[in-house]
Enzyme design. Structure first.
Site, mmCIF file in Angstrom:
data_model
loop_
_atom_site.group_PDB
_atom_site.id
_atom_site.type_symbol
_atom_site.label_atom_id
_atom_site.label_comp_id
_atom_site.label_asym_id
_atom_site.label_seq_id
_atom_site.Cartn_x
_atom_site.Cartn_y
_atom_site.Cartn_z
ATOM 1 C CB SER A 105 -0.951 -0.037 1.206
ATOM 2 O OG SER A 105 -1.886 1.009 1.165
ATOM 3 C CG ASP A 242 -2.722 4.057 -1.234
ATOM 4 O OD1 ASP A 242 -3.521 3.940 -2.181
ATOM 5 O OD2 ASP A 242 -2.805 3.378 -0.196
ATOM 6 C CG ASP A 244 -3.057 -0.600 -2.119
ATOM 7 O OD1 ASP A 244 -3.072 0.603 -1.770
ATOM 8 O OD2 ASP A 244 -3.636 -1.500 -1.486
ATOM 9 C CG ASP A 246 -6.158 0.826 -0.322
ATOM 10 O OD1 ASP A 246 -5.392 1.817 -0.315
ATOM 11 O OD2 ASP A 246 -6.175 -0.034 0.574
#
Length: 448
Positions: A105, A242, A244, A246
């Site tokens: 992440s 960010d 990833d 999400d």
């Protein structure tokens, strides 16, 4: 010893998180999830989908996890580089029995992580994660011959996920110029494509991943490049995801930051207007600013607050059937379209609200006024004694002094030996004074 944290298994790639561990986790997860869920769609073998972000370590970790899954008799579709919510989407859309995301992440590049998703693209609960840990390195009857899994690249990943995002919109974004900071991460290809397909003029930054530069001075944890680019290009807004993708944070046309609380307020009022906000309720964590609660309460929207962590937000949303929830960090869950937070989805719907209302992002964000918020971390204390009577009494005194104009939150860290003191008040000076005073009490009462 538990290896799963609050968001899967995470650590230094090739340090705590080795190829051997990734292989073992692939085997254990396949066995546990298939035992619990059976097989979907009448297949002979279970099906898994696996995606990752752009970290260089994701390459060997992906191959290790895939090897573990296939050796346990699971067919694997490799999605390659794709945001976490994209992997969740394909887990559901393709009827997979298991979804796997290789990502850390917003963490720096040397870290990486492995997160498993159950059928339907939902996060695993604690009990299933404990079972996977228990199955690690156990002896088992391995499939052989034709019973081992097949591994296949899934070709149209980016195009199909972009089409899914586009299908959630009712209005094109024509006429809006937007800057999108992709954090040199998983959204670097699909993000700009989705915004362009929606009709926006897209200026992409942080969209040249080299395996080493993910989250490096860019993305939602480093907003300065986005702020500069929005002003420089005269954009209507900017969004930063960010690594990833999400979560996302936003910047208005002046370069001012629009945080997750403000984004949730904008979307909550939009969904209330269209009748899509179930029970006129937003789910947020206790870390959300009191200004969010005050603004939405005045508009007839209830804010239900949970413990910190998107998994607790999602649990409350599922239990109550709620359609919108999230965190101040920009992790926003729109359950009608996603099973987890989705930064690109969030950004697209904020822009759609700009189109529908004809308002700037700056004007939309003014629906709430953020109270000054101060967070003091107190290290080197016994975080398990936060129920100390004198400490609780000091908190009560502080809360009484603030009344309805502020609040106090005292909580132990879930990952570090420290206690967090958060105070909101009408002025920054008052918030700092109250927080510092309570931090002194924490040090005195909880000293090791």
């Amino acid at each position: 010893m538990r290896i799963f944290g609050t968001d899967g298994v995470r650590g230094l790639a090739n340090g705590q998180l080795t190829g051997e561990l990734a292989l073992g986790l692939g085997v254990a997860a396949a066995r546990v999830l298939v035992e619990h869920g059976g097989l979907g769609s009448g297949r002979k073998r279970p099906l898994a989908v696996v995606g990752r972000d752009t970290r260089i370590s994701g390459q060997f970790l992906e191959h290790a996890v895939v090897a573990g899954l296939a050796s346990a008799g699971v067919d694997v579709l490799r999605l390659r580089v794709l945001p976490t919510p994209g992997v969740a989407y394909f887990t559901d859309a393709l009827g997979a029995d298991v979804g796997v995301v290789i990502s850390a992440s917003h963490n720096p590049m040397p870290d990486n992580g492995i997160k498993f998703l159950a059928r339907g693209g939902v996060k695993l609960d604690d009990a299933l994660e404990r079972e996977i840990e228990d199955h690690l390195y156990q002896e088992w009857e391995r499939p052989t011959g034709a019973e081992v899994g097949r591994v296949t690249p899934y070709g149209p990943t980016v195009a199909e996920y972009a089409a899914h995002l586009l299908a959630t919109l009712d209005k094109p974004l024509a006429g809006l110029r937007v800057v999108l900071d992709c954090a040199n991460g998983a959204a670097s290809e699909v993000g700009p494509q989705a915004f362009a397909d929606a009709g926006a003029e897209v200026i992409a930054i942080g969209a040249e991943p080299d395996g080493l530069n993910i989250n490096d001075g860019c993305g939602s944890t480093h907003l300065e490049p986005l702020r500069r680019a929005v002003v420089e290009h005269g954009a209507a807004a900017g969004f930063a995801v960010d690594g990833d993708a999400d979560r996302c944070l936003a910047v208005d046309h002046t370069g001012a930051v629009v945080d997750g609380d403000q984004i949730m307020a904008i979307l909550a009022l939009a969904m209330q207007e269209t009748g899509d906000l179930v029970d006129n309720t937003l789910v947020a964590t206790v870390m959300s600013n009191l200004g969010l609660v005050q603004a939405l309460t005045a508009a007839g929207v209830t804010v239900r607050q949970t413990a910190v962590g998107d998994r607790y937000v999602l649990e409350a949303m599922r239990a109550g059937g709620y359609t919108l929830g999230g965190e101040q960090s920009g992790h926003v869950i729109m359950r009608a379209h996603a099973t987890t937070g989705d930064g690109l989805l969030t950004a697209l719907h904020v822009m759609q609200r700009m189109v529908v209302t004809g308002s700037s992002l700056r004007d939309l964000a003014r629906v709430m006024t953020r109270l000054p918020q101060v967070l003091v971390n107190v290290p080197g204390v016994d975080k398990d004694r936060c129920d100390d009577a004198e400490l609780l009494a000091a908190v009560e005194v502080a809360e009484a002094g603030l009344g309805d104009t502020g609040r106090v939150l005292l909580r132990p860290s879930g990952t570090e030996p420290l206690v967090r003191v958060m105070v909101e008040a009408p002025t920054a000076e008052q918030a700092q004074s109250v927080a510092d005073g309570l931090a002194d009490v924490v040090r005195a009462r909880l000293a090791l």
